[in-house]
Design a protein around this motif. Structure first.
Motif, PDB file in Angstrom:
ATOM      1  N   TYR A 122       0.814  -1.217   0.000  1.00  9.75           N
ATOM      2  CA  TYR A 122       0.000   0.000   0.000  1.00  9.75           C
ATOM      3  C   TYR A 122       0.848   1.268   0.000  1.00  9.75           C
ATOM      4  O   TYR A 122       0.450   2.311  -0.519  1.00  9.75           O
ATOM      5  CB  TYR A 122      -0.942   0.015   1.219  1.00  9.75           C
ATOM      6  N   LEU A 130      -4.217  -5.117  -7.398  1.00 10.30           N
ATOM      7  CA  LEU A 130      -5.454  -4.773  -6.684  1.00 10.30           C
ATOM      8  C   LEU A 130      -5.973  -5.960  -5.870  1.00 10.30           C
ATOM      9  O   LEU A 130      -6.423  -5.794  -4.735  1.00 10.30           O
ATOM     10  CB  LEU A 130      -6.526  -4.301  -7.668  1.00 10.30           C
ATOM     11  N   LYS A 131      -5.898  -7.157  -6.447  1.00 16.87           N
ATOM     12  CA  LYS A 131      -6.321  -8.361  -5.726  1.00 16.87           C
ATOM     13  C   LYS A 131      -5.435  -8.603  -4.510  1.00 16.87           C
ATOM     14  O   LYS A 131      -5.907  -9.003  -3.448  1.00 16.87           O
ATOM     15  CB  LYS A 131      -6.287  -9.580  -6.656  1.00 16.87           C
ATOM     16  N   GLU A 132      -4.148  -8.363  -4.663  1.00 18.72           N
ATOM     17  CA  GLU A 132      -3.203  -8.555  -3.556  1.00 18.72           C
ATOM     18  C   GLU A 132      -3.496  -7.573  -2.423  1.00 18.72           C
ATOM     19  O   GLU A 132      -3.493  -7.943  -1.248  1.00 18.72           O
ATOM     20  CB  GLU A 132      -1.762  -8.387  -4.058  1.00 18.72           C
ATOM     21  N   LEU A 133      -3.753  -6.322  -2.774  1.00 16.07           N
ATOM     22  CA  LEU A 133      -4.103  -5.323  -1.755  1.00 16.07           C
ATOM     23  C   LEU A 133      -5.385  -5.715  -1.031  1.00 16.07           C
ATOM     24  O   LEU A 133      -5.485  -5.615   0.191  1.00 16.07           O
ATOM     25  CB  LEU A 133      -4.273  -3.941  -2.396  1.00 16.07           C
ATOM     26  N   SER A 134      -6.367  -6.184  -1.802  1.00 22.01           N
ATOM     27  CA  SER A 134      -7.634  -6.615  -1.205  1.00 22.01           C
ATOM     28  C   SER A 134      -7.423  -7.795  -0.275  1.00 22.01           C
ATOM     29  O   SER A 134      -8.004  -7.862   0.812  1.00 22.01           O
ATOM     30  CB  SER A 134      -8.631  -6.994  -2.306  1.00 22.01           C
ATOM     31  N   SER A 135      -6.588  -8.737  -0.687  1.00 18.88           N
ATOM     32  CA  SER A 135      -6.291  -9.912   0.131  1.00 18.88           C
ATOM     33  C   SER A 135      -5.612  -9.500   1.433  1.00 18.88           C
ATOM     34  O   SER A 135      -5.916 -10.023   2.510  1.00 18.88           O
ATOM     35  CB  SER A 135      -5.399 -10.872  -0.653  1.00 18.88           C
ATOM     36  N   ASP A 136      -4.678  -8.544   1.353  1.00 16.88           N
ATOM     37  CA  ASP A 136      -3.996  -8.053   2.556  1.00 16.88           C
ATOM     38  C   ASP A 136      -5.002  -7.519   3.565  1.00 16.88           C
ATOM     39  O   ASP A 136      -4.917  -7.816   4.752  1.00 16.88           O
ATOM     40  CB  ASP A 136      -3.013  -6.929   2.201  1.00 16.88           C
ATOM     41  N   PHE A 137      -5.949  -6.726   3.096  1.00 15.91           N
ATOM     42  CA  PHE A 137      -6.936  -6.139   4.004  1.00 15.91           C
ATOM     43  C   PHE A 137      -7.890  -7.198   4.541  1.00 15.91           C
ATOM     44  O   PHE A 137      -8.309  -7.141   5.687  1.00 15.91           O
ATOM     45  CB  PHE A 137      -7.708  -5.016   3.314  1.00 15.91           C
ATOM     46  N   TYR A 138      -8.212  -8.195   3.722  1.00 11.70           N
ATOM     47  CA  TYR A 138      -9.119  -9.260   4.150  1.00 11.70           C
ATOM     48  C   TYR A 138      -8.519 -10.073   5.293  1.00 11.70           C
ATOM     49  O   TYR A 138      -9.185 -10.391   6.271  1.00 11.70           O
ATOM     50  CB  TYR A 138      -9.445 -10.168   2.965  1.00 11.70           C
ATOM     51  N   GLN A 147      -5.958  -9.184   7.299  1.00 11.29           N
ATOM     52  CA  GLN A 147      -5.300  -8.435   8.363  1.00 11.29           C
ATOM     53  C   GLN A 147      -5.842  -8.731   9.759  1.00 11.29           C
ATOM     54  O   GLN A 147      -5.062  -8.928  10.694  1.00 11.29           O
ATOM     55  CB  GLN A 147      -5.367  -6.933   8.068  1.00 11.29           C
TER      56      GLN A 147
END
Length: 197
Positions: free
Chosen positions: A67, A110-118, A120
């Protein structure tokens, strides 16, 4: 995450960090994309009591704070090499140009960022418990989470008691006791000094 050769072709440079060395620290503006080739990196915060609180471990092919490539704000944590590491480092401008020209890569980021937030909340939940057993079990889960074989006792924990103590913010005596309890519960097995989880 991103193919190593592809990153090198777009200007990423390999850097070596010895165990214990700082990759970046709290409060610095990040101007680079970081991807681990080899080794383990820990992300941590310094609490009000000045104790270092580890909240995530990162390994081969994982990025470090993706991020931060997209914001012009100071880092909220430290990144420290837990073991000797080789890391690909790429200028933020080069990274943004690279993904801007490749829509498939942009979608992957974008998928990787979403996965990180999911994930966390799952990754950080052990740091809000007082149970040493829960902290260590969660640490072992986070080390094993992306392994293909998720069978019980199939994964070797390649860390010393000192490293476990350091990451879980527990004394070695507490770690020994907690590991004995986890073994009694059948959650781990110790064979010739190696911990299987």
């Amino acid at each position: 995450m991103i193919d190593e050769k592809y990153l090198r072709c777009h200007g990423a440079v390999e850097k070596k960090f010895t165990a214990g060395s700082c990759i970046f620290s709290h409060g610095t503006i990040q101007n680079h994309y970081y991807q681990i080739i080899d080794g383990i990196v820990k992300l941590s915060n310094t609490g009000y009591d000045a104790k270092d609180m580890t909240f995530q471990l990162l390994r081969n092919r994982e990025h470090i704070s993706l991020y931060s490539v997209f914001v012009e704000m100071p880092s909220l944590h430290h990144a420290v090499a837990l073991t000797d590491c080789r890391i690909l480092v790429m200028q933020k401008d080069n990274f943004n140009q690279m993904i801007g020209r490749n829509k498939v890569l942009m979608l992957m980021v974008l998928k990787e960022l979403s996965s990180d937030f999911y994930y966390q909340p799952l990754k950080s939940c052990c740091y809000i418990t007082d149970s040493a057993e829960n902290k260590i079990e969660h640490l072992f889960h986070s080390l094993k989470y992306d392994e293909t074989d998720q069978e019980l006792l199939s994964f070797v924990i390649k860390m010393s008691l000192q490293q476990i103590s350091y990451i879980a913010n527990l004394s070695i005596k507490t770690v020994r006791s907690a590991i004995e309890n986890l073994e009694d519960q059948g959650l781990i097995k110790i064979v010739k000094g190696k911990i299987f989880f």
